[in-house]
Design a protein around this motif. Sequence first.
Motif, PDB file in Angstrom:
ATOM      1  N   LYS A   1       0.839  -1.211   0.000  1.00 59.64           N
ATOM      2  CA  LYS A   1       0.000   0.000   0.000  1.00 59.64           C
ATOM      3  C   LYS A   1       0.868   1.253   0.000  1.00 59.64           C
ATOM      4  O   LYS A   1       2.031   1.216   0.407  1.00 59.64           O
ATOM      5  CB  LYS A   1      -0.930  -0.002   1.207  1.00 59.64           C
ATOM      6  N   THR A   2       0.272   2.346  -0.420  1.00 63.17           N
ATOM      7  CA  THR A   2       0.998   3.618  -0.458  1.00 63.17           C
ATOM      8  C   THR A   2       1.405   4.088   0.932  1.00 63.17           C
ATOM      9  O   THR A   2       2.329   4.883   1.070  1.00 63.17           O
ATOM     10  CB  THR A   2       0.159   4.710  -1.141  1.00 63.17           C
ATOM     11  N   THR A   3       0.758   3.579   1.960  1.00 67.39           N
ATOM     12  CA  THR A   3       1.092   3.923   3.348  1.00 67.39           C
ATOM     13  C   THR A   3       2.344   3.195   3.836  1.00 67.39           C
ATOM     14  O   THR A   3       2.834   3.475   4.921  1.00 67.39           O
ATOM     15  CB  THR A   3      -0.063   3.555   4.280  1.00 67.39           C
ATOM     16  N   GLY A   4       2.818   2.218   3.036  1.00 66.99           N
ATOM     17  CA  GLY A   4       3.957   1.400   3.443  1.00 66.99           C
ATOM     18  C   GLY A   4       3.533   0.069   4.033  1.00 66.99           C
ATOM     19  O   GLY A   4       4.362  -0.819   4.230  1.00 66.99           O
ATOM     20  N   GLU A   5       2.243  -0.077   4.306  1.00 64.65           N
ATOM     21  CA  GLU A   5       1.732  -1.335   4.853  1.00 64.65           C
ATOM     22  C   GLU A   5       1.848  -2.439   3.803  1.00 64.65           C
ATOM     23  O   GLU A   5       1.593  -2.217   2.622  1.00 64.65           O
ATOM     24  CB  GLU A   5       0.267  -1.155   5.251  1.00 64.65           C
TER      25      GLU A   5
ATOM     26  N   ASN B   1       4.090   5.503  -4.110  1.00 67.02           N
ATOM     27  CA  ASN B   1       4.285   4.291  -3.319  1.00 67.02           C
ATOM     28  C   ASN B   1       5.787   4.085  -3.148  1.00 67.02           C
ATOM     29  O   ASN B   1       6.453   3.558  -4.036  1.00 67.02           O
ATOM     30  CB  ASN B   1       3.629   3.090  -4.018  1.00 67.02           C
TER      31      ASN B   1
ATOM     32  N   ASN C   1      -1.648   1.593  -4.778  1.00 61.92           N
ATOM     33  CA  ASN C   1      -1.458   0.278  -4.177  1.00 61.92           C
ATOM     34  C   ASN C   1      -1.111  -0.715  -5.268  1.00 61.92           C
ATOM     35  O   ASN C   1      -1.624  -0.621  -6.386  1.00 61.92           O
ATOM     36  CB  ASN C   1      -2.721  -0.172  -3.451  1.00 61.92           C
TER      37      ASN C   1
END
Length: 96
Positions: free
Chosen positions: A6-10, A66, A86
């Motif tokens: 994911k773009t959040t790093g998750e 990302n 993502n």
Amino acid sequence: MAKIIKTTGEEIEIEPKNGKDFDLAEMQEIVGGYIEIVFLGINKETKKPMILVVNEEGKLNKLPFNMKATQLYHNCVGPYDVIVGNVLYCEHKQVK
């Protein structure tokens, strides 16, 4: 071995619904639109060909950068592009 980056790093481990390979609808749901396949080459640890499934219109739609997927791309291919949105990271054989 497949995961959503994911773009959040998750990073989320994922399996295809049929247990073997991802269908088009699954991939479109993950990336949020039309798909594009980015070949990364052979994974040095697993010795298997790996790909990123990205949103084909991600840059046009101004999806968020990302960082993790871009770093992966740079490590495998080179510093030629950036990845947005993502993505699905999986073995080549997991996409039909």
